[in-house]
Design a protein around this motif. Sequence first.
Motif, mmCIF file in Angstrom:
data_model
loop_
_atom_site.group_PDB
_atom_site.id
_atom_site.type_symbol
_atom_site.label_atom_id
_atom_site.label_comp_id
_atom_site.label_asym_id
_atom_site.label_seq_id
_atom_site.Cartn_x
_atom_site.Cartn_y
_atom_site.Cartn_z
ATOM 1 N N GLY A 118 0.826 -1.216 0.000
ATOM 2 C CA GLY A 118 0.000 0.000 0.000
ATOM 3 C C GLY A 118 0.857 1.261 0.000
ATOM 4 N N ILE A 119 0.180 2.399 -0.146
ATOM 5 C CA ILE A 119 0.898 3.689 -0.218
ATOM 6 C C ILE A 119 0.287 4.598 0.840
ATOM 7 N N SER A 120 1.133 5.330 1.543
ATOM 8 C CA SER A 120 0.605 6.211 2.601
ATOM 9 C C SER A 120 -0.208 7.359 1.987
ATOM 10 N N TYR B 228 9.222 10.432 -8.573
ATOM 11 C CA TYR B 228 8.744 10.279 -7.201
ATOM 12 C C TYR B 228 8.776 8.808 -6.798
ATOM 13 N N ARG B 229 9.393 8.571 -5.673
ATOM 14 C CA ARG B 229 9.408 7.217 -5.119
ATOM 15 C C ARG B 229 9.046 7.317 -3.661
ATOM 16 N N VAL B 230 8.133 6.470 -3.221
ATOM 17 C CA VAL B 230 7.694 6.574 -1.826
ATOM 18 C C VAL B 230 8.884 6.343 -0.897
ATOM 19 N N ASP B 231 9.669 5.345 -1.213
ATOM 20 C CA ASP B 231 10.834 5.041 -0.378
ATOM 21 C C ASP B 231 12.040 4.857 -1.302
ATOM 22 N N PRO B 232 12.764 5.938 -1.564
ATOM 23 C CA PRO B 232 13.841 5.871 -2.563
ATOM 24 C C PRO B 232 14.853 4.775 -2.281
ATOM 25 N N GLY C 139 13.379 0.713 -9.343
ATOM 26 C CA GLY C 139 12.458 1.734 -9.868
ATOM 27 C C GLY C 139 13.150 3.064 -10.102
ATOM 28 N N SER C 140 12.676 3.765 -11.119
ATOM 29 C CA SER C 140 13.249 5.078 -11.421
ATOM 30 C C SER C 140 12.317 6.196 -10.987
ATOM 31 N N GLY C 141 11.068 5.836 -10.688
ATOM 32 C CA GLY C 141 10.083 6.871 -10.339
ATOM 33 C C GLY C 141 9.499 7.531 -11.570
ATOM 34 N N LEU C 142 9.763 6.952 -12.737
ATOM 35 C CA LEU C 142 9.240 7.544 -13.979
ATOM 36 C C LEU C 142 8.047 6.764 -14.535
ATOM 37 N N GLY C 143 7.919 5.516 -14.091
ATOM 38 C CA GLY C 143 6.905 4.613 -14.660
ATOM 39 C C GLY C 143 5.501 5.199 -14.658
ATOM 40 N N LEU C 144 5.007 5.634 -13.489
ATOM 41 C CA LEU C 144 3.636 6.132 -13.418
ATOM 42 C C LEU C 144 3.490 7.505 -14.076
ATOM 43 N N ALA C 145 4.586 8.284 -14.083
ATOM 44 C CA ALA C 145 4.536 9.590 -14.765
ATOM 45 C C ALA C 145 4.325 9.358 -16.261
ATOM 46 N N GLY D 74 -3.100 -2.711 0.580
ATOM 47 C CA GLY D 74 -2.953 -2.823 -0.879
ATOM 48 C C GLY D 74 -3.348 -1.573 -1.631
ATOM 49 N N THR D 75 -3.137 -1.646 -2.927
ATOM 50 C CA THR D 75 -3.350 -0.477 -3.786
ATOM 51 C C THR D 75 -4.230 -0.871 -4.965
ATOM 52 N N THR D 76 -5.090 0.065 -5.425
ATOM 53 C CA THR D 76 -5.834 -0.162 -6.671
ATOM 54 C C THR D 76 -5.547 1.021 -7.589
#
Length: 479
Positions: free
Chosen positions: A407-409, A421-425, A433-439, A461-463
Motif C-alpha cells: 500500500g501507499i501512505s 517520485y518514489r515513496v521510499d527511494p 524503480g526510477s520513479g518515472l513509470g507512473l509519470a 494494498g493499492t488499486t
Amino acid sequence: MSIRLRLVLSYLAMLIVPLVLSILAVIVVFKLDGSRGNPIKNIINQEADVYADIKLMSIREPESFLQRSVADGIDERLNMINMNLIVRVNNDIVYTSPDISSTVHLGRLPEFGAVSDYDSDFRGQHLITRHEDFLLPDQREGSVFVVSDDNPFPKYIQGYFAWLFTILLIILALTNGVLTYLVSRSIIRPLKALQRAAEEIKEGNLDYQVNPKSKDEIGKLSVAFEEMRVKLKESVELQLQYEENRKELISNISHDLKTPVTAIKGYVEGIMDGVTDSPDKLDRYVKTIYSKTVDMDRMIDELFLISKLDLGKLPFHFEKVDIGAYIQDCAQEITFDMEKRGIKLELTALPEEAVLIKADREKLKRVLVNILENAMKYMDKSDGKISLRVIVQDGKAVVSVKDNGQGISKDALPHIFDRFYRVDPSRNTSTGGSGLGLAIAKQIIEEHDGLIWAESETGKGTTVYISLPAWNKHDREGA
Ligand code: ADP
C-alpha cells in the motif's frame, strides 16, 4: 447599459432637458413677475378700464376729448399698457399720441360708424384699433381710437427677452457640460483602467487585475482583457514550471545515473584489482554489473520516452480495441512471471460483450505492464494476489488493477504520478524503480483522453484505475 444606448439617451437628454428647464424658467420668471399680479391679466384689465372710461366719456362728456390735458391723461394711461390714443373730429385728427404721430396712416382709420374696430394693417404692423364714436354738441362726428398691438404678449416678452436668452444659454451650457462630463467619464474611466492594466502587464506585472464594473462594450472588453491576463499568467507560470521541471529532471537524471555508474565503476575496479579471486565471485561481480547496466538502459529508455512525450514527438497510432479481450491478452503475457513470484492473478468482471475503446495498443500495454509490475514489485505478502477488472461506467471503460501489497501512505499517494517520485527511494533502489513509470503512464493515458488515479491503504494494498473513453463514431483509426 451599452455605450450606444448611453450616447443616444444623452443626446435626447441634451434636447429635452434644456427644453423642459427653459419652459420652467419662463414659468418661474412669469410667476415671479406675477407676484405683482398677473402681467397679462393686468394689461387686459387696465385696457378694459381705460376703454370703459373712454366709452363713458364719449356718452357723457364727449367734448372732453378735445381738451388736450384730458386726451394726454388717457394717452398716458394707455401708454403704460403699450397703447396709444388718436382722436378724430370729422376728418381731422385732433389728437395723436406722440409715439405714433409720425408713422400712422391716419387715412386708414375706420370711418365714423364703422362696425369693425380692427384694421390689421394699421401702421404697417399687426395692430388693433378700437374705436368709440361720439357726437359733439355741435353735431360734429368724432371718434376715439385706441391703438394697440394685436397681442400684448410679445411686447411683454421683449422686456424679458435678454433674461430668458441668458437663462437659456446657461441651461444649454450646463446641460451639455454635465451630460458630456458624465458620458465621457463613464467611457474614459474604464478605458484609463484598461490602459493602466496594459502598461502593468507590459512591465511584467501579471497580477494586476482589471475589475470591470460596467456591462457595456468596455466592460466586455475588460472581461476579455482579464481572461487574457489570466491565460497569459498561466502560460508564463507553466513555462516557469517547465523550466523548473527541466532543471529538476537534469538533476535527477544525473543523480540516478550516477548511482549505477558508481556501482559499475566500483565492481570493475574490484575486478581490475584482482578482488575476484574465485570464478564464483567474478560471476557475481559480472552479473551485478550486468543488472546495473540493465537498470541504466531501462532508465535511459524511460527518459527518452518521457522527453519525447513532453515534446509531443511520440506518435500515437489509435485503433478500435476491444478492451476486454485486450486485457485478457496482456494478463496472459504476464501470468508466467507472476506465478514465478508466487502471486495469483485474477481476471474478474470482464464485460461479456465487446467494449470498444480508442487506444494505441503498444503504449497502453506499456501502461498496464508498468502498473502490474509495480503491483508485483511492492508486494509484501506471501499470498500475493492481483486482480484485474474491466467495467463500463458512463460510456467509459474503467480498468482497475488491485493488489494486496504494502500500500501507499496518504501523504505519498497524491505524488506517485509525479516524475522521479518514489515513496521510499532507498527501497526502490533494490526494486530497480526510477520513479518515472507512473509519470509516463499518466502522460500516455492523457493522450488517450483518459484518466488514471489510485486508491490505497497502507498495509492492505493499492488499486490503480484507468478510465478510457469508448470508441466514438467520429474517431479515426491510425489518428
Ligand atoms: P517506480 O519505477 O519507482 O516503480 P513508478 O512511477 O512506477 O516508479 O511509481 C512511483 C512510486 O509509487 C513507486 O516508487 C512506489 O513507491 C509507489 N507505487 C506504485 N505502485 C505501487 C503499488 N502497487 N504498491 C505500492 N506502491 C506503489
